[in-house]
Design a protein around this motif. Sequence first.
Motif, mmCIF file in Angstrom:
data_model
loop_
_atom_site.group_PDB
_atom_site.id
_atom_site.type_symbol
_atom_site.label_atom_id
_atom_site.label_comp_id
_atom_site.label_asym_id
_atom_site.label_seq_id
_atom_site.Cartn_x
_atom_site.Cartn_y
_atom_site.Cartn_z
ATOM 1 N N LEU A 62 0.837 -1.202 0.000
ATOM 2 C CA LEU A 62 0.000 0.000 0.000
ATOM 3 C C LEU A 62 0.870 1.249 0.000
ATOM 4 O O LEU A 62 1.909 1.291 0.661
ATOM 5 C CB LEU A 62 -0.874 0.046 1.253
ATOM 6 C CG LEU A 62 -2.059 -0.882 1.319
ATOM 7 C CD1 LEU A 62 -2.725 -0.774 2.690
ATOM 8 C CD2 LEU A 62 -3.051 -0.585 0.220
ATOM 9 N N GLU A 63 0.427 2.250 -0.733
ATOM 10 C CA GLU A 63 1.084 3.548 -0.670
ATOM 11 C C GLU A 63 0.544 4.290 0.552
ATOM 12 O O GLU A 63 -0.590 4.070 0.978
ATOM 13 C CB GLU A 63 0.836 4.323 -1.957
ATOM 14 C CG GLU A 63 1.507 3.650 -3.153
ATOM 15 C CD GLU A 63 1.260 4.362 -4.464
ATOM 16 O OE1 GLU A 63 0.599 5.429 -4.480
ATOM 17 O OE2 GLU A 63 1.725 3.840 -5.485
ATOM 18 N N GLU B 52 -3.009 6.100 0.283
ATOM 19 C CA GLU B 52 -4.193 5.478 -0.320
ATOM 20 C C GLU B 52 -4.930 4.585 0.673
ATOM 21 O O GLU B 52 -4.338 4.055 1.607
ATOM 22 C CB GLU B 52 -3.827 4.707 -1.586
ATOM 23 C CG GLU B 52 -3.010 3.477 -1.383
ATOM 24 C CD GLU B 52 -2.530 2.857 -2.692
ATOM 25 O OE1 GLU B 52 -3.050 3.172 -3.775
ATOM 26 O OE2 GLU B 52 -1.609 2.036 -2.613
ATOM 27 N N GLY C 106 -5.791 0.880 -2.919
ATOM 28 C CA GLY C 106 -4.516 0.205 -3.161
ATOM 29 C C GLY C 106 -4.706 -1.174 -3.770
ATOM 30 O O GLY C 106 -3.955 -1.583 -4.666
ATOM 31 N N ARG D 170 -5.720 -0.710 -7.406
ATOM 32 C CA ARG D 170 -4.563 -0.238 -8.168
ATOM 33 C C ARG D 170 -3.592 -1.366 -8.454
ATOM 34 O O ARG D 170 -3.153 -1.560 -9.593
ATOM 35 C CB ARG D 170 -3.844 0.892 -7.405
ATOM 36 C CG ARG D 170 -2.543 1.345 -8.095
ATOM 37 C CD ARG D 170 -1.768 2.347 -7.246
ATOM 38 N NE ARG D 170 -1.454 1.865 -5.908
ATOM 39 C CZ ARG D 170 -0.470 1.005 -5.628
ATOM 40 N NH1 ARG D 170 0.282 0.495 -6.580
ATOM 41 N NH2 ARG D 170 -0.249 0.630 -4.377
ATOM 42 N N GLU D 171 -3.245 -2.138 -7.435
ATOM 43 C CA GLU D 171 -2.273 -3.220 -7.608
ATOM 44 C C GLU D 171 -2.765 -4.263 -8.610
ATOM 45 O O GLU D 171 -2.015 -4.703 -9.476
ATOM 46 C CB GLU D 171 -1.956 -3.879 -6.269
ATOM 47 C CG GLU D 171 -1.043 -3.075 -5.380
ATOM 48 C CD GLU D 171 0.396 -3.019 -5.872
ATOM 49 O OE1 GLU D 171 0.779 -3.810 -6.765
ATOM 50 O OE2 GLU D 171 1.155 -2.189 -5.350
#
Length: 158
Positions: free
Chosen positions: A47-48, A51, A56, A59-60
Motif C-alpha cells: 500500500l502507498e 491510499e 490500493g 490499483r495493484e
Amino acid sequence: MNNDTEHPRPAPLHSVSVAGAVVREDGRVLAIRRADNGSWEPPGGVLELTETVEDGLRREIFEETGLKVGIDRLTGVYKNMTRGIVALVFRCHPEGGTEHLSGESTAIDWLTPAEVTDRMSEAYAVRLLDALDAGPARIRAHDGRRLTPIRTGECDAK
C-alpha cells in the motif's frame, strides 16, 4: 534499573500489503507469475502511504493484470514473520478491463484450486484457497514459503 528508558528499542517496522483473490463465475481464481522471482502468486503489493486499502487493492490488481475488480470481502490476514510484511487478502470479482502483462508479471492465468496448490508455495496458495472458502477470515503466519505452526493463543478470526 530498567535500561529500556535509557536505550529504547526502535519500533518494529512492518509493511502492509494487499492481494486480491479474484474469482470468476466458474470458480477459477486469478494468479500471476512474478517477474522478479518467477513465483505464482495472487496479484497485489504494498500500500502507498496516502491510499485507502480498497484503492490500493484495485490499483495493484489493475497494474499487474489490466483487470478492474469489485471487492467482496476480507478473507485473510497473513504475516510473513521473516520479513515483517502483513498482507490483507480480499475476495474480488472481475468487473472489466483487459488482461495484460506488466513489468511485475510475466504470465497471467485463471487456476483451479488443484492448480493453485500445484503452482504456488504454501504461503501463497493458502491465501487463494482461504478466499474460496465461505468461512470467516483467517489469520495465519508464514516464513515466506510455508505456514508456521499455530501457537497457543492464536486462532482464526470468528
